[in-house]
Every structure is written in C-alpha cells, then in structure tokens.
Write a protein that holds these residues in place. Structure first.
Motif, PDB file in Angstrom:
ATOM      1  N   LYS A  26       0.828  -1.208   0.000  1.00 21.57           N
ATOM      2  CA  LYS A  26       0.000   0.000   0.000  1.00 21.57           C
ATOM      3  C   LYS A  26       0.863   1.260   0.000  1.00 21.57           C
ATOM      4  N   SER A  27       1.802   1.291   0.936  1.00 27.33           N
ATOM      5  CA  SER A  27       2.649   2.482   1.009  1.00 27.33           C
ATOM      6  C   SER A  27       3.455   2.642  -0.274  1.00 27.33           C
ATOM      7  N   THR A  28       3.933   1.528  -0.796  1.00 24.99           N
ATOM      8  CA  THR A  28       4.714   1.593  -2.022  1.00 24.99           C
ATOM      9  C   THR A  28       3.884   2.180  -3.160  1.00 24.99           C
ATOM     10  N   PHE A  79       2.817  10.956   5.742  1.00 24.18           N
ATOM     11  CA  PHE A  79       3.676   9.780   5.755  1.00 24.18           C
ATOM     12  C   PHE A  79       3.338   8.898   6.937  1.00 24.18           C
ATOM     13  N   GLN A  80       3.482   7.600   6.701  1.00 24.20           N
ATOM     14  CA  GLN A  80       3.210   6.644   7.768  1.00 24.20           C
ATOM     15  C   GLN A  80       4.106   6.923   8.978  1.00 24.20           C
ATOM     16  N   SER A  81       5.337   7.379   8.702  1.00 21.27           N
ATOM     17  CA  SER A  81       6.265   7.671   9.800  1.00 21.27           C
ATOM     18  C   SER A  81       6.242   9.148  10.178  1.00 21.27           C
ATOM     19  N   LEU A 109      -3.018   9.883   1.899  1.00 26.10           N
ATOM     20  CA  LEU A 109      -2.879   9.760   3.352  1.00 26.10           C
ATOM     21  C   LEU A 109      -2.522   8.322   3.704  1.00 26.10           C
ATOM     22  N   ASP A 110      -1.363   8.144   4.326  1.00 31.65           N
ATOM     23  CA  ASP A 110      -0.902   6.799   4.671  1.00 31.65           C
ATOM     24  C   ASP A 110      -1.171   6.546   6.156  1.00 31.65           C
ATOM     25  N   GLU A 111      -2.253   5.860   6.451  1.00 33.26           N
ATOM     26  CA  GLU A 111      -2.673   5.547   7.824  1.00 33.26           C
ATOM     27  C   GLU A 111      -2.596   6.777   8.718  1.00 33.26           C
ATOM     28  N   PRO A 112      -3.351   7.813   8.396  1.00 33.82           N
ATOM     29  CA  PRO A 112      -3.176   9.071   9.124  1.00 33.82           C
ATOM     30  C   PRO A 112      -3.783   9.065  10.519  1.00 33.82           C
TER      31      PRO A 112
HETATM   32 MG   LIG Z   1       2.520   1.175   4.810  1.00 34.82          MG
END
Ligand SMILES: [Mg+2]
Ligand SMILES: Nc1ncnc2c1ncn2[C@@H]1O[C@H](COP(=O)(O)OP(=O)(O)OP(=O)(O)O)[C@@H](O)[C@H]1O
Lengths: 384, 323
Positions: A42-44, A81-83, A175-178
């Motif tokens: 997903k993130s990729t 970003f997820q991080s 939005l990556d797992e916001p």
């Molecule tokens: Mg991810």
C-alpha cells in the motif's frame, strides 16, 4: 480536473516484486480507501503515485496528463507519511507552514531577515499564519503550536503531519494511515473532519488504512490490496456483500466471515454430507467453499443445517458474537445473535444453526467467486 | 537467652550495613580517583603553579615572580606575533576545512560505490603523519628546484602573465614560500586544511547517515525543488550537532598545530616569527630554552582558550541543536 489513472504499475525491489500490475482509475473528487494486510504494498503504491518512487513499469496520469516522469514536487499532491516525517528542528507551527511557504512565497521572500522587506511578504506571512492556525484548531493542536515534534506524543505528531498535508489545496491528498495512532474519540472526530474536508474541497483522496470502519464509512470506493495486486475496487457495500474473491470476503468484515467446505455430489450441493439443494450443473467444480457472514447464521431448534457447541462468547451489549465448534469437523463458526438470545448460548450449550442459501457466497477452491453456482443453487432453493 | 526486640536489632544493624557499603564503594572507587587526580589533574595544577615562578629544570630552587610571566605574555612583541599567527591559522583553517569537509561529505554521500574510493583518498592525508608529509611539502615548495615554482614558471610567456601574480613572478621570481614572511603562515594554513578536511568529511559522513531519508521525501512533497532548499530544510538542521562537534574539534586541533612548523623551521617559528604559533612557543620556551615558568603560562592561556571553546560547544549543543 484531478482524476487519477494508475495503469498496470509494477514495482520490483531487486529480486522481490512488490507490486504486480496495479490498475486503478480514480475519478475527480473521489475518496478511495486502500486496505490490505501489512506488507502488501500500500505504502509503495502511494509513494509511486506521489512520485517518490519510480515504478518498474506502468504509468501514472493525473488529470489526463502522464506524470510518470514528473518529479514529486511538481505533481501538486499532498501526503501524510506513515512515519510522520516531521522536521525535528521546526516548531509545530513552522512544520505546518512549510508547504505554504515553499509553494506560495518566492525564494527572496523566504530569506530570514531580508525577506520581510520584500513587497508582499508581510501579507503572505499573515495569510500563512492564519491558515496554520485554522488547521491547528481543526486538529486540536492549537495549544502545541510552539512545541518541537520531539516534545509531542505519537498521536499529536500524527495530527501535525495531517495538518501539514491538509493545509494546502492540492490536486489530490495521499494519506498513509493518518489516524492509526489516535485515541478512539479523536479518531472518530478526525474521521468526520476529513470527510467534511473532502466534501468541502471536492478533492481526490487516497486513503490507506488498516481500520475497516474508516474504510467502510468514509470512502466512495474501497480497493482491497493483497500480495501486490488490487483484488477488488468497489463501493463499501459491494465489497462487503458481494466480494469477488474469498480473500476480500475474509479481509473485510469483523468478525471474519465463516468459510465452510462444500461439495458437489452429482447435481447436489452438500455441506458435511447434508444436501443443500440438487440442481447444480455437472460442470461446476467438485470442491468448493461457502462463505457465510456471522449475521447470516440463525439459531434454530427444528431441522438445523449445522449443529455444534458454544465455545466462546463475546457480548458487545447491542449484539452478541458466539463462537460455535461444529460437531461435524470441529471447525469454528461465528454467529451474531441478539442479546435476548443469550440464554440459549451458555458456554458448552448445544445449538442448531440454519442459514438462507441466498446469503451464502460460493467460491471455488482457488478462492474465485462462483456466481453461476450460487444462481443455480438459489433458483433451486426457491423451487424446492 | 535474652529476647532481643527484632525491630531494635534492625535499627542498629541497618546503618552499620549502610556504612560498610559506602566504605566499600569508596574503597573500590579510590584507585580510579587517585589515578585521575595524579595523571590528569596534578600536571595541570603543577603547570598552573609553575606559571607564577621562574623555575628552570635542573635548578635547585625558584622564586615566585607573581604575574610577571603573564604580564610578559601581554606586552612583548614576540607574543603579539604568537597571537597573530595562532589566530590567523585558526580563523583560516577552521572554516575552510569544515566547509570543505561538509562539501566533500555531501558529494561523497550522494555517490554509490565509488564514494568509498573518494573516502579513502580524502582520508589519506589524515592517516599519513604530518611530519613526514611536511618533508614532502618542503621539497615541493623549494624556491628553485621545488615542483610548485617549476610548474608556475611554465606559465611564463603565456597569456597567464595578464594575472599580476604571474607577471611579478616571471619578472622577479616566484615567492620563496617557506622563506617569505608574507607567505609562510598561509602555506602552513594550506597544509593544515589539506590535512584536516578529510577527517571532517568522515565525521560529517557519519552525521549524514543519521538523517531520516523520509524527511527528504517530505521536503520534496512540500515543494522543496532545489538541492539548496532541501539542504536548508533537512540536511543542515540534522547536521547541527555534528557541525558543532566538528567545529570544536577543528578549533582545538588548529590551536594545537605544531608539527608542520617544527618540521619547516625548527629554529624559530618561521621567517620573522610569522608562523610562531602557541604550541611552538610552549615548546621553544619550555623545552628548548628551559624557561618553565613562561612555558607554563602559555600553557595555561592555551588551556583557557580550549576550555572556552568547549564551553561554547556545550552551550550550543544544549540550547540550539538538540531537538
Ligand atoms: Mg505502509
Ligand atoms: N526500499 C525497499 N527495498 C526493499 N523492499 C521494500 C522496500 N520498501 C518496501 N519494501 C517491501 O515491499 C513490501 C511492501 O511494503 P509497503 O511499505 O508498501 O507495505 P504496506 O502495505 O504499506 O504495509 P503496512 O500496512 O505495514 O504499512 C514489503 O514486503 C516491504 O518489505
């Protein structure tokens, strides 16, 4: 226009193939949730859309223009970003202001001291401060504006990252797992804020989440990803009620869907040697799987299709989930019952279950949906 | 048998046990404390005491001279030259070697495999001893047979002569370098930079590996298009603690410069004392001329500078660059 086309995108990291031909058309203003197990890419995919990663093959188009070769800064997208990726040396307010400063102010205006005497810089700065305050109030971090990210909790950092993305008005939001680190109350609230923002801006959203409730409640369509492929992309109710693949059916829905082995004996469809109907065509496969949502099972005393014993009970107040070990092979199924049925569901109590064949989904051994078989089975049931 | 009240017994034995533990603790720490005191502090205290005397090694006794040594340090023209040479060296070498180190680190970091080759090459001068290298440089800088002036002479008769330096050089001979008081300290500075920037590069490279890669992606998404903008937004702030450390280390190393000067001019600290740096002054007064008092005074002054630098570094690290 900011519709988004992802055309057979693949991505390899050395030997490992992470995306195996992802195709997705996102309409302008659509809210798409991307769900899937951890590590499915997903993130990729999101980073490829953003332009932070180049696809091994395939194309990305935004508003009909191929942007595959365009650098990320020029795609006018905004990303969480997820991080989090907050700038550690800047305060919360400065962090949120960065995208506005970078994109609205000239390099001259951004200069530390000289910048303020450049014409227009004053009003620009005030506008940006205004926008930052507004975003901060929406996300309830107005009190934290002067802190550095190092002095914030995980959830607070996540809201700052969200603020930095939402403060702009880009072609699309990624939005990556916001909301993954927020508490329940704040999550519900922020979910509503994002949905509201989506309605107001009419911007395109691609939203990665692990939370099914988020995916089901916010999205126009849900794309279920697994092993580097999109298995199905459809409206939330379609994904839930009419999945194309057993993996989709298993991934969406909590508690998980019950899977029972079914067989074809001649023209009869049987589960644990019990005939469900006998109108199947001979060319349907011999071994199949049947999916039944917990709410499709009913408690019954007379002529149950399945029998078993209660082994575990979860009372959520408004509903009760009972795990029942089947007598036939010991496998467990989950039943959703109403609280008033609880007296029949003591631990160890024998229960009989029935279900409507109309609510059953039939998949072949590989997991693909067999709509033909279902059609034949339900027609037969009506006749019978 | 007399019955002892158990609570009373505990009250009596507990402080005893505590005492014993404390004594054992001191006993175990004592060797380290004594060694630290003897090896690290006593020499410094001794130097501090000697700086108020006129002691010479071998003399049976000495006189207290009060602040006379320090007074000399601030009045004699020799010491004025010492300050000029030392600060010229520090002020030139530190910024340039730090800047070059940072630039080289950024370039090497952006390379893949080949970066390792550059790393090794840039680090070579650091590994070679400065004394040995100074001999090579002395040879290269020889006014008549040295490689440098020979090369410069090749430019005579070409359009290079438009440049005043070459015009003068071809007419009246190129500089004597080590023998010329206008050039001597700059040659020393050049060698200091040449020798030191590889070390700074390695420190910066270590700092660069700790920069979170995702931050560059965030900067890109936020619209930082040029390398300079990304540097300002991500790299430079992340390198803050490294930079403070590198600058401090470079300053201390620059204050300590000695071996180049000793190799080039063992007898006098450069033409007209133009390269008479502090370390060389300490060596000359304290060792060569056996004037322990004045040597100690310069040592104390040197320690003061270094201490001051260290304090600035601590203050910066705590206030400014730690997030
Ligand atoms: Mg991810
Ligand atoms: N730079 C990389 N080099 C090698 N493999 C990578 C790289 N980035 C990601 N991967 C691999 O690609 C796969 C997909 O990663 P990705 O981050 O897209 O997962 P994800 O779906 O976002 O998971 P999660 O839900 O845990 O965030 C993982 O198996 C991961 O190990």
């Amino acid at each position: 226009m900011s519709d988004l086309q992802i055309a057979s995108v693949t991505k390899h990291f050395g030997e490992t193939s992470v995306l195996k031909g992802v195709t997705l058309d996102v309409k302008d203003g659509e809210f798409i949730s991307l769900v899937g197990p951890s590590g499915c890419g997903k993130s990729t995919l999101l980073r490829i859309i953003a332009g932070l990663e180049t696809p091994t093959s395939g194309n990305i188009a935004i508003g009909g223009i191929n942007v595959t070769q365009l650098r990320a800064a020029d795609r006018n997208l905004s990303m969480v970003f997820q991080s989090y990726a907050l700038y550690p040396h800047l305060t919360v307010a400065e962090n949120i202001a960065v995208p506005l400063q970078m994109r609205q102010m000239s390099a001259l205006q951004r200069l530390p001291v000289l910048g303020s005497i450049v014409p227009g810089a004053r009003t620009q700065k005030d506008d940006i401060a205004q926008a930052v305050r507004h975003a901060a109030e929406m996300l309830e971090i107005a009190a934290l504006l002067d802190r550095k990210p190092g002095q914030l909790s995980g959830g607070q950092r996540q809201r700052v990252a969200l603020g930095r993305a939402l403060v702009r008005d880009p072609a699309a939001f990624l939005l990556d797992e916001p909301l993954s680190n927020l508490d329940a109350k704040l999550r519900v609230q922020t979910r509503a804020e994002i949905a509201e923002l989506h309605r107001r801006l009419k911007a395109t959203f691609i939203y990665v989440t692990h939370d099914q409730v988020e995916a089901m409640t916010m999205s126009d369509r849900i794309a279920v990803m697994m092993g580097g492929e999109i298995l199905q992309c459809a409206a939330p109710d379609v994904i839930y009620e009419d999945p194309d693949d057993i993996r989709v059916a298993e991934f969406i829905g909590s508690p998980k869907i019950n899977i029972l082995p079914v067989e074809r004996n001649g023209t009869a469809l049987t589960v644990f040697d019990q005939v469900l109907n006998s109108r199947l065509s001979i060319d349907s496969p011999k071994v199949m799987q049947m999916g039944l949502r917990p709410e499709a099972l009913q408690l019954t005393q007379s002529a149950p299709r399945l029998t078993g014993r209660v082994v575990h009970l979860e009372n959520l107040g408004s509903e009760v989930f009972a795990q029942i070990a089947l007598d036939s092979d010991g496998s467990r199924v989950t039943l959703r019952a109403m609280p008033e049925q609880r007296q029949n569901l003591g631990l160890g109590a024998p229960v009989g279950l029935s279900f409507d064949l109309n609510a059953a989904m039939i998949f072949d051994a590989g997991g693909a949906r067999l709509r033909q078989v279902e059609l034949a089975a339900t027609r037969a049931a009506e006749v019978a | 048998m007399v019955a002892i009240d158990p609570s009373l017994a505990a009250d009596v034995t507990k402080p005893k046990a505590d005492n014993r533990q404390a004594r054992t603790g001191w006993g175990l720490a004592a060797p380290a404390l004594i060694l630290m005191f003897l090896i690290l502090l006593v020499p410094i205290i001794a130097a501090g005491v000697l700086s108020f005397t006129n002691y010479s090694l071998g003399n049976p006794s000495f006189d207290w001279v009060g602040l006379q040594n320090y007074e000399r340090l601030f009045t004699r023209s020799t010491y004025e030259k010492m300050y000029v040479a030392t600060f010229t060296y520090v002020v030139t070498v530190v910024p340039i070697s730090v800047g070059l180190g940072l630039g080289a680190a950024l370039l090497v970091h952006s390379l893949g495999r080949i970066g390792d080759i550059y790393k090794t090459i840039y680090f070579l001068p650091v590994m070679a001893t400065l004394l040995a290298m100074a001999i090579a440089w002395e040879f290269m800088l020889h006014p008549t047979i040295g490689m440098v002036n020979r090369t410069l002479e090749m430019a005579c008769g070409t359009w290079f002569e438009v440049i005043p330096f070459f015009a003068d050089g071809c007419a009246e001979g190129f500089p004597l370098w080590l023998g010329d008081r206008d050039y001597a300290i700059w040659v020393v500075c050049f060698i200091g930079i040449w020798q030191g920037f590889g070390f700074n590069m390695v420190l910066f490279l270590a700092g660069l590996t700790s920069v979170h890669r995702e931050l560059y992606h965030a900067a890109e998404m936020d619209g930082a298009r040029s390398g300079w903008e990304r540097f300002r937004l991500v790299t430079w702030p992340a390198l803050g603690p490294t930079t403070v450390f590198v600058v401090t280390i470079s300053c201390i190393r620059a204050f300590q410069v000695f071996d180049t000067i000793e190799a080039f001019w063992p007898q006098g600290g450069g033409p007209n004392k133009s390269a008479y740096v502090m370390m060389f002054a300490i060596f000359e007064k304290g060792i060569q001329q056996n004037l322990i008092g004045i040597g100690s005074a310069i040592t104390m002054l040197f320690l003061l500078f270094v201490m001051f630098l260290t304090l600035i570094q601590r203050w910066l690290v705590e206030r400014k660059v730690h997030y």
